[in-house]
Scaffold this active site. Structure first.
Site, PDB file in Angstrom:
ATOM      1  N   ARG A 168     -17.839 -41.855   1.584  1.00  0.00           N
ATOM      2  CA  ARG A 168     -18.605 -41.778   2.829  1.00  0.00           C
ATOM      3  C   ARG A 168     -17.798 -42.395   3.968  1.00  0.00           C
ATOM      4  O   ARG A 168     -17.605 -43.604   4.020  1.00  0.00           O
ATOM      5  CB  ARG A 168     -19.951 -42.493   2.691  1.00  0.00           C
ATOM      6  N   ASP A 449     -27.415 -53.633   2.917  1.00  0.00           N
ATOM      7  CA  ASP A 449     -26.350 -53.194   3.807  1.00  0.00           C
ATOM      8  C   ASP A 449     -26.894 -53.191   5.229  1.00  0.00           C
ATOM      9  O   ASP A 449     -27.945 -53.781   5.503  1.00  0.00           O
ATOM     10  CB  ASP A 449     -25.783 -51.835   3.383  1.00  0.00           C
TER      11      ASP A 449
END
Length: 544
Positions: A168, A449
């Site tokens: 990603r 995150d």
């Protein structure tokens, strides 16, 4: 002496070690420059389009399905690409940052795939980004190993049963300020993608799995079109067939949710489906609709996947993906095992089990976990209820989602002082870690995150903006929140002790957070707000 890129127009404003130089080769940097010169103008136009769309939202123009793309949505005949090798069965995907130990553990975890993350679980320091690229190259070439400080050795399994690697890159809004092309700052998205693709695409084709990507934070099908154009250029550049790349698009913005069909359509020859990026989705919902008091939400702990706007989003995603023949991936289980507390650990694991059970019964083809110890639990649920590789046959023709369903905030819950303090505390702890270069942080037995910090600070902003009240009737004013911020800093200082506190980045984090919780200034992304604090530019400005 500054690093000589040997590429006209390309300047590196950061220290380049001999190891980094193996990634920043003239050939790789020429590819970065080619993508930048071809697509930077379009990227900037799309970012400006986001600004204009936000102005419309602020003026009360709510999101809706696009009339100009109705034909794409209503045409039931088109399909995206068939699942690629290594992506037919994705029942459990593990995600995490690109540090070396994590990469090895994730590849060995027993998960079907590993999403190696240069985005929300990676603080994009120069060191993190370049060492991450080295780790990706070593992983694809199956030569990655690691020796821990205590001497423990980590190596990938020799039986071939390692997870399929998916990378990603950063979202379109993020820059890589250490790299300039023709004096312009390079896109973080293109930098991450280009270096990984250039060094690993041919090897991926050779071993028959890849190159594969997750593409994040898109707000329109035009942003997906840009990725598709980049993919075509990249494949042509190194001479592999178009359609070799596959990309899963995260639907983690409220605007993207209204263009799911269109996003798949734009990526169709490269599409590997859509993913429910649910925590970022809540963040986007608050952010995009923040000027309207109608969309004030209660404590984030009261917002679940059964909340009306979240439930509608999931059902629409599954139906849309399966209609087009691609995977509908579920969301993250952020829990981590709780040691020395059997009851608390059981409660956490039960929560994971029930979450994954809901996903597989809804029709998802796979799910995400953040910790290797959760892989077996998630596999157990999906193996029991999905014996075949996926559920593309589950068409969900019973689902009919209108625009109002995606905006339905009939949420049971309240705003509490506990919720306020939790948002402040989590934001501070995460931001402090991010400023130290850690983008994936264990907080209160969850692996967090950037998404959690984004939801937290956005809720605080929203509550201050609309003078919301707690369940006890206390008005949530800027002064109230700034006082809570002071108190939470004091609490953390006591817990850490004077020496650790002074060595931390908490005061720096507090300074930034204070600008984001008064209902006035609002930065689109915390990662953008904090980025300059971790940029380390070499003093070679004369060469720019």
């Amino acid at each position: 002496m500054p690093f000589d890129t040997k590429v006209p127009g390309v300047t590196i404003l950061a220290k380049v070690t001999p190891e980094y130089a193996q990634i920043l080769t003239p050939e790789a940097l020429t590819f970065v420059a080619t993508l930048h010169r071809t697509y930077e103008k379009t990227r900037q136009e799309l970012l400006q389009r986001r600004v204009q769309r936000q102005l419309q939202l602020d003026q009360g123009q709510l999101p809706d399905f696009l009339p100009e793309t109705r034909a794409i949505r209503e045409d039931s005949t088109w399909r995206a690409a068939k699942p690629a090798p290594g992506l037919q069965d994705r029942r459990v995907e593990i995600t995490g940052p690109v540090d070396r130990k994590m990469v090895i553990n994730a590849l060995n975890s027993g998960a079907a795939t590993f999403m190696a993350d240069f985005e929300d679980s990676n603080a994009p320091t120069w060191e993190n980004n370049l060492s991450g690229q080295i780790n990706m190259k070593d992983a694809i070439h199956q030569r990655i190993s690691y020796t821990a400080p205590n001497g423990k050795q980590y190596n990938i399994r020799k039986d071939g049963k390692i997870a399929t690697l998916i990378v990603r890159p950063r979202g379109w809004h993020l820059d890589e300020k250490h790299v300039r092309v023709d004096g312009q700052i390079v896109s973080g998205s293109l930098f991450d993608f280009a270096l990984y693709f250039f060094h690993n695409a041919r090897k991926s084709v050779e071993i028959g799995i890849g190159p594969y990507f997750y593409v994040p934070k898109m707000e329109s099908h035009l942003e997906a079109r840009l990725w598709n154009d980049v993919f075509n250029t990249a494949q042509d550049y190194i001479g592999i067939p178009r359609g070799t790349i596959r990309a899963t698009a995260l639907i983690e913005t409220i605007l993207g949710a209204f263009e799911m069909d269109e996003i798949i359509y734009e990526l169709r020859d490269h599409s590997a489906g859509l993913n429910c990026g649910r925590w970022d989705y809540i963040f986007s919902f608050i952010k995009k609709l923040r000027q309207s008091a109608e969309y004030v939400l209660p404590d984030r702990s009261d917002i679940s996947m059964t909340t009306p706007f979240m439930d509608a989003y999931v059902r629409l995603l599954i139906k849309t993906c399966h209609k087009r023949g691609v995977h509908a991936m579920g969301g993250m289980a952020a829990q981590i095992p709780i040691k020395n507390n059997e009851a608390a650990n059981k409660a956490a694991m039960d929560k994971v089990y029930n979450d994954k059970l809901r996903e597989v019964k809804a029709g998802h083809d796979g799910t995400w976990v953040a910790h290797p110890d959760l892989v077996k639990l998630a596999l157990k649920v999906f193996n029991e209820h999905m014996p075949q590789p996926n559920q593309l046959h589950v068409r969900r023709d019973d689902v009919h989602v209108e625009a109002a369903d995606l905006l339905n905030t009939d949420v049971k819950g309240a705003i509490t002082e506990t919720g306020i303090r939790a948002n402040v505390s989590v934001s501070l702890i995460y931001m402090e870690a991010w400023l130290r270069g850690a983008g994936c942080v264990p907080i209160h037995n969850l692996m967090e995150d950037a998404a959690t910090a984004e939801i937290s600070r956005s809720q605080l902003w929203q509550w201050a903006k609309h003078q919301a009240r707690t369940n006890e009737g206390v008005a949530i004013t800027p002064a109230y929140l700034l006082n809570v911020l002071d108190e939470e800093i004091e609490k953390l200082a006591k817990e850490m002790g004077e020496q650790r506190f002074k060595a931390s980045k908490l005061i720096q984090a507090k300074k930034h957070l204070a600008t984001q919780i008064t209902g006035q200034d609002y930065n689109d992304f915390l990662t953008s707000l904090l980025y300059d604090d971790i940029v380390e530019l070499e003093q070679i400005q004369a060469r720019i």
